[in-house]
Write an enzyme that holds these catalytic residues in place. Sequence first.
Site, PDB file in Angstrom:
ATOM      1  N   SER A  74      -0.815 -22.914 -23.992  1.00 48.50           N
ATOM      2  CA  SER A  74      -0.607 -23.059 -22.554  1.00 48.50           C
ATOM      3  C   SER A  74       0.555 -22.180 -22.099  1.00 48.50           C
ATOM      4  CB  SER A  74      -0.270 -24.526 -22.264  1.00 48.50           C
ATOM      5  OG  SER A  74       0.279 -24.677 -20.978  1.00 48.50           O
ATOM      6  N   TYR A 134       4.476 -32.954 -23.899  1.00 46.33           N
ATOM      7  CA  TYR A 134       3.207 -32.220 -23.976  1.00 46.33           C
ATOM      8  C   TYR A 134       3.465 -30.739 -24.241  1.00 46.33           C
ATOM      9  CZ  TYR A 134      -0.752 -29.476 -22.364  1.00 46.33           C
ATOM     10  OH  TYR A 134      -1.750 -28.533 -22.283  1.00 46.33           O
ATOM     11  N   LYS A 148       2.816 -28.081 -27.732  1.00 47.50           N
ATOM     12  CA  LYS A 148       2.150 -26.763 -27.804  1.00 47.50           C
ATOM     13  C   LYS A 148       3.048 -25.745 -28.505  1.00 47.50           C
ATOM     14  CE  LYS A 148      -1.646 -27.949 -25.752  1.00 47.50           C
ATOM     15  NZ  LYS A 148      -2.916 -27.992 -26.475  1.00 47.50           N
TER      16      LYS A 148
HETATM   17  P1  NAD Z   1      -9.803 -32.545 -21.797  1.00 46.19           P
HETATM   18  O1  NAD Z   1      -9.015 -33.802 -21.917  1.00 46.19           O
HETATM   19  O2  NAD Z   1     -10.873 -32.487 -20.783  1.00 46.19           O
HETATM   20  O3  NAD Z   1     -10.423 -32.168 -23.231  1.00 46.19           O
HETATM   21  C1  NAD Z   1      -9.814 -32.524 -24.441  1.00 46.19           C
HETATM   22  C2  NAD Z   1     -10.891 -33.140 -25.326  1.00 46.19           C
HETATM   23  O4  NAD Z   1     -10.318 -33.504 -26.582  1.00 46.19           O
HETATM   24  C3  NAD Z   1     -11.486 -34.418 -24.736  1.00 46.19           C
HETATM   25  O5  NAD Z   1     -12.884 -34.349 -24.796  1.00 46.19           O
HETATM   26  C4  NAD Z   1     -10.931 -35.535 -25.623  1.00 46.19           C
HETATM   27  O6  NAD Z   1     -11.829 -36.612 -25.717  1.00 46.19           O
HETATM   28  C5  NAD Z   1     -10.741 -34.796 -26.934  1.00 46.19           C
HETATM   29  N1  NAD Z   1      -9.691 -35.358 -27.810  1.00 46.19           N
HETATM   30  C6  NAD Z   1      -8.410 -35.682 -27.478  1.00 46.19           C
HETATM   31  N2  NAD Z   1      -7.760 -36.145 -28.559  1.00 46.19           N
HETATM   32  C7  NAD Z   1      -8.632 -36.096 -29.601  1.00 46.19           C
HETATM   33  C8  NAD Z   1      -8.555 -36.428 -30.984  1.00 46.19           C
HETATM   34  N3  NAD Z   1      -7.439 -36.941 -31.499  1.00 46.19           N
HETATM   35  N4  NAD Z   1      -9.652 -36.235 -31.761  1.00 46.19           N
HETATM   36  C9  NAD Z   1     -10.795 -35.737 -31.235  1.00 46.19           C
HETATM   37  N5  NAD Z   1     -10.935 -35.408 -29.940  1.00 46.19           N
HETATM   38  C10 NAD Z   1      -9.869 -35.588 -29.129  1.00 46.19           C
HETATM   39  O7  NAD Z   1      -8.754 -31.361 -21.579  1.00 46.19           O
HETATM   40  P2  NAD Z   1      -9.001 -29.835 -21.203  1.00 46.19           P
HETATM   41  O8  NAD Z   1      -8.440 -29.607 -19.860  1.00 46.19           O
HETATM   42  O9  NAD Z   1     -10.400 -29.449 -21.478  1.00 46.19           O
HETATM   43  O10 NAD Z   1      -8.008 -29.142 -22.230  1.00 46.19           O
HETATM   44  C11 NAD Z   1      -8.463 -28.627 -23.476  1.00 46.19           C
HETATM   45  C12 NAD Z   1      -7.291 -28.037 -24.225  1.00 46.19           C
HETATM   46  O11 NAD Z   1      -6.685 -27.013 -23.441  1.00 46.19           O
HETATM   47  C13 NAD Z   1      -6.169 -29.025 -24.534  1.00 46.19           C
HETATM   48  O12 NAD Z   1      -5.645 -28.701 -25.807  1.00 46.19           O
HETATM   49  C14 NAD Z   1      -5.150 -28.757 -23.466  1.00 46.19           C
HETATM   50  O13 NAD Z   1      -3.853 -29.105 -23.868  1.00 46.19           O
HETATM   51  C15 NAD Z   1      -5.294 -27.262 -23.305  1.00 46.19           C
HETATM   52  N6  NAD Z   1      -4.856 -26.762 -21.989  1.00 46.19           N
HETATM   53  C16 NAD Z   1      -5.417 -27.252 -20.860  1.00 46.19           C
HETATM   54  C17 NAD Z   1      -5.009 -26.778 -19.617  1.00 46.19           C
HETATM   55  C18 NAD Z   1      -5.612 -27.319 -18.342  1.00 46.19           C
HETATM   56  O14 NAD Z   1      -5.108 -27.002 -17.286  1.00 46.19           O
HETATM   57  N7  NAD Z   1      -6.683 -28.087 -18.370  1.00 46.19           N
HETATM   58  C19 NAD Z   1      -4.022 -25.804 -19.546  1.00 46.19           C
HETATM   59  C20 NAD Z   1      -3.467 -25.310 -20.730  1.00 46.19           C
HETATM   60  C21 NAD Z   1      -3.901 -25.797 -21.959  1.00 46.19           C
HETATM   61  C1  UD1 Z   2       0.690 -28.637 -15.122  1.00 44.55           C
HETATM   62  C2  UD1 Z   2       1.667 -28.876 -16.244  1.00 44.55           C
HETATM   63  C3  UD1 Z   2       1.467 -27.822 -17.321  1.00 44.55           C
HETATM   64  C4  UD1 Z   2       0.015 -27.784 -17.774  1.00 44.55           C
HETATM   65  C5  UD1 Z   2      -0.881 -27.559 -16.548  1.00 44.55           C
HETATM   66  C6  UD1 Z   2      -2.333 -27.558 -16.883  1.00 44.55           C
HETATM   67  C7  UD1 Z   2       3.583 -29.958 -15.136  1.00 44.55           C
HETATM   68  C8  UD1 Z   2       5.037 -29.836 -14.813  1.00 44.55           C
HETATM   69  N1  UD1 Z   2       3.026 -28.893 -15.735  1.00 44.55           N
HETATM   70  O1  UD1 Z   2       0.956 -27.383 -14.613  1.00 44.55           O
HETATM   71  O2  UD1 Z   2       2.304 -28.100 -18.436  1.00 44.55           O
HETATM   72  O3  UD1 Z   2      -0.184 -26.767 -18.734  1.00 44.55           O
HETATM   73  O4  UD1 Z   2      -0.626 -28.604 -15.604  1.00 44.55           O
HETATM   74  O5  UD1 Z   2      -2.751 -28.825 -17.284  1.00 44.55           O
HETATM   75  O6  UD1 Z   2       2.978 -30.973 -14.879  1.00 44.55           O
HETATM   76  N2  UD1 Z   2       0.601 -30.103  -6.883  1.00 44.55           N
HETATM   77  C9  UD1 Z   2       0.756 -30.728  -5.664  1.00 44.55           C
HETATM   78  N3  UD1 Z   2       0.152 -31.931  -5.474  1.00 44.55           N
HETATM   79  C10 UD1 Z   2      -0.602 -32.552  -6.441  1.00 44.55           C
HETATM   80  C11 UD1 Z   2      -0.753 -31.903  -7.682  1.00 44.55           C
HETATM   81  C12 UD1 Z   2      -0.114 -30.685  -7.874  1.00 44.55           C
HETATM   82  O7  UD1 Z   2       1.413 -30.197  -4.777  1.00 44.55           O
HETATM   83  O8  UD1 Z   2      -1.121 -33.657  -6.195  1.00 44.55           O
HETATM   84  C13 UD1 Z   2       1.238 -28.794  -7.091  1.00 44.55           C
HETATM   85  C14 UD1 Z   2       2.245 -28.773  -8.219  1.00 44.55           C
HETATM   86  O9  UD1 Z   2       3.528 -29.034  -7.748  1.00 44.55           O
HETATM   87  C15 UD1 Z   2       2.099 -27.343  -8.737  1.00 44.55           C
HETATM   88  C16 UD1 Z   2       0.667 -26.945  -8.380  1.00 44.55           C
HETATM   89  O10 UD1 Z   2       0.208 -27.890  -7.427  1.00 44.55           O
HETATM   90  O11 UD1 Z   2       2.956 -26.517  -8.028  1.00 44.55           O
HETATM   91  C17 UD1 Z   2      -0.246 -26.973  -9.583  1.00 44.55           C
HETATM   92  O12 UD1 Z   2      -0.084 -28.230 -10.224  1.00 44.55           O
HETATM   93  P1  UD1 Z   2      -0.907 -28.641 -11.517  1.00 44.55           P
HETATM   94  O13 UD1 Z   2      -2.354 -28.474 -11.251  1.00 44.55           O
HETATM   95  O14 UD1 Z   2      -0.434 -29.992 -11.959  1.00 44.55           O
HETATM   96  O15 UD1 Z   2      -0.508 -27.526 -12.590  1.00 44.55           O
HETATM   97  P2  UD1 Z   2       0.957 -27.072 -13.109  1.00 44.55           P
HETATM   98  O16 UD1 Z   2       2.038 -27.836 -12.473  1.00 44.55           O
HETATM   99  O17 UD1 Z   2       1.021 -25.603 -13.020  1.00 44.55           O
END
Ligand code: NAD
Ligand code: UD1
Length: 341
Positions: free
Chosen positions: A124, A149, A153
Amino acid sequence: MKVLVTGGAGYIGSHTVLSLLENNYDVIVYDNLVNSSIESIDRVEKLAGKKVEFIEGDICDKEKLSKVFEQFTIDAVIHFAALKAVGESAQIPLSYYQNNVYGTVCLLEVMQQHKVHNFIFSSSATVYGEENDVPYVETMKLGTPSSPYGASKVMVERVLGDLAQSNSNFRGVSLRYFNPIGAHESGQIGEDPKGIPNNLLPYVAQVAVGKREKLGIFGDDYPTKDGSCERDYLHVMDLAQGHVAALDWLNRHSEFSGVEAFNLGTGNGVSVFAIVKAFEKAIDKKIPFEVSPRRTGDLPAFWADANKANKALNWQAKRSVEQMMADTWRWQSTNPNGYLV
Ligand code: NAD
Ligand code: UD1
């Protein structure tokens, strides 16, 4: 080629599984469904017209994982499985370190035992912490994220680096995602958060569909163009294709060993107000909002330098903010309760 996808039933995982199937990879999904529904896999299979092998299991369960590696000849692992709610991670940090760090170590151990060395990790932008200037470049030192969290990472990236030092067969890729949003253009799969969404787009979408009264915009006094925070939002299908590009890169570079990090983002910062406006335009309706206090831990603005992925992986985020909004809305409006049908 057979790819094991941990967390493949989740938001990014399900879109990536679809892209993998479309690119002729065979897929085994391993997921404990703690934050997802098996329905996502059914829908992916329908969209692709292909089968996915699904195994319900926890990455901390080494015995079960081992059986998967015995049953199938796995060429590569894409590792999504993790807990991902930043706020929750401060309340239950041990669960985050257990799932995200210990779980990854378990998976890597089982991979080593079965001599599987190709590994793609969901990292991330949070790993850049608060110390680095924008845009973030892969050559920067890992930072100190404010949440458990984020720390999980950074820890896994360290683990991968140390593993690569100790084992010259290991071939790892850390994909540092910026802010994935949107849904597959069919509207059949998308993000289905449990409870109150933490992230911006799912919240906006739930306000639009009438499930929440209004959006709180966390701060309008940041040192940015319009005072709200800026982020690098990228379409989840571009992100999914980034994983296929990373696998192709590993396949092309048979001589490679070590760990390589790539930013996956567009390279542009977009403000919260701009997102709200773009969403209103896509749905032709106003989104009620109010400005509320800043959220602890939020940084004013960050975006990717995505040149490394552009050049090496031949990958670029192509879809526009308009398309991200339209696809989010198609998914949300046709599935107001997510996968609960
Ligand atoms: P998500 O929660 O939708 O998907 C994660 C999946 O992993 C889920 O299906 C959950 O059931 C499964 N899981 C969790 N713990 C587990 C375990 N112990 N064993 C087996 N399965 C397990 O999340 P996502 O948004 O799809 O994120 C996927 C990955 O990307 C994560 O590692 C997350 O940290 C990373 N990531 C997400 C974002 C974002 O904005 N969504 C941003 C940066 C990184
Ligand atoms: C957040 C996490 C980051 C993670 C990412 C993707 C924090 C501090 N950071 O990032 O570690 O990798 O999600 O899962 O939580 N916002 C609003 N109102 C809302 C929700 C969000 O104004 O109800 C704003 C936030 O202040 C931010 C932007 O929208 O500026 C995006 O927020 P969000 O989607 O949570 O992502 P990040 O904060 O970038």
